[in-house]
Design a protein around this motif. Structure first.
Motif, mmCIF file in Angstrom:
data_model
loop_
_atom_site.group_PDB
_atom_site.id
_atom_site.type_symbol
_atom_site.label_atom_id
_atom_site.label_comp_id
_atom_site.label_asym_id
_atom_site.label_seq_id
_atom_site.Cartn_x
_atom_site.Cartn_y
_atom_site.Cartn_z
ATOM 1 N N GLN A 1 31.344 43.918 30.827
ATOM 2 C CA GLN A 1 31.461 42.775 31.708
ATOM 3 C C GLN A 1 30.635 41.628 31.144
ATOM 4 O O GLN A 1 29.620 41.841 30.498
ATOM 5 N N LEU B 1 45.101 42.603 35.939
ATOM 6 C CA LEU B 1 43.816 42.505 36.626
ATOM 7 C C LEU B 1 44.036 42.804 38.103
ATOM 8 O O LEU B 1 44.981 42.307 38.710
ATOM 9 N N GLN C 1 39.050 42.437 40.577
ATOM 10 C CA GLN C 1 38.591 41.972 39.275
ATOM 11 C C GLN C 1 38.774 40.461 39.143
ATOM 12 O O GLN C 1 37.903 39.759 38.627
ATOM 13 N N ASP D 1 36.129 38.716 41.111
ATOM 14 C CA ASP D 1 34.833 38.787 40.416
ATOM 15 C C ASP D 1 34.761 37.803 39.255
ATOM 16 O O ASP D 1 33.760 37.093 39.081
#
Length: 92
Positions: free
Chosen positions: A2, A51, A55, A58
């Protein structure tokens, strides 16, 4: 990995410009380079197929924070330091 897991502080030195004598300006430019890379990585994450909604949320939230950081980073003080550097390089 990430984007939030990137060791940002350890990247600062790799972005520190060698040609800038002013240590404050050098640090600010290095931090700007790191934050730009962070924003680019987030944009690339949004290009990934499949995605999940979580996700996407985020990544968009992190991108928003990165954009705000960039806006606050590129203030009058940075511009003044760059102008001072230009004046020291370009003869009058």
């Amino acid at each position: 990995m990430q984007v939030t897991e990137l060791p940002i502080n350890s990247l600062i030195n790799s972005y520190r410009p060698k040609a800038i004598a002013n240590p404050t300006l050098s640090t600010l430019i290095a931090e700007l380079g790191v934050e730009c890379q962070r924003a680019i990585a987030l944009v690339h994450q949004l290009q990934l197929p499949n995605l999940s909604d979580r996700q996407k949320v985020d990544v968009l939230a992190e991108l928003n924070a990165s954009i705000i950081h960039l806006q606050s980073h590129c203030d009058d003080d940075l511009q003044d330091l760059i102008a001072d550097e230009l004046e020291s390089v370009i003869p009058s």
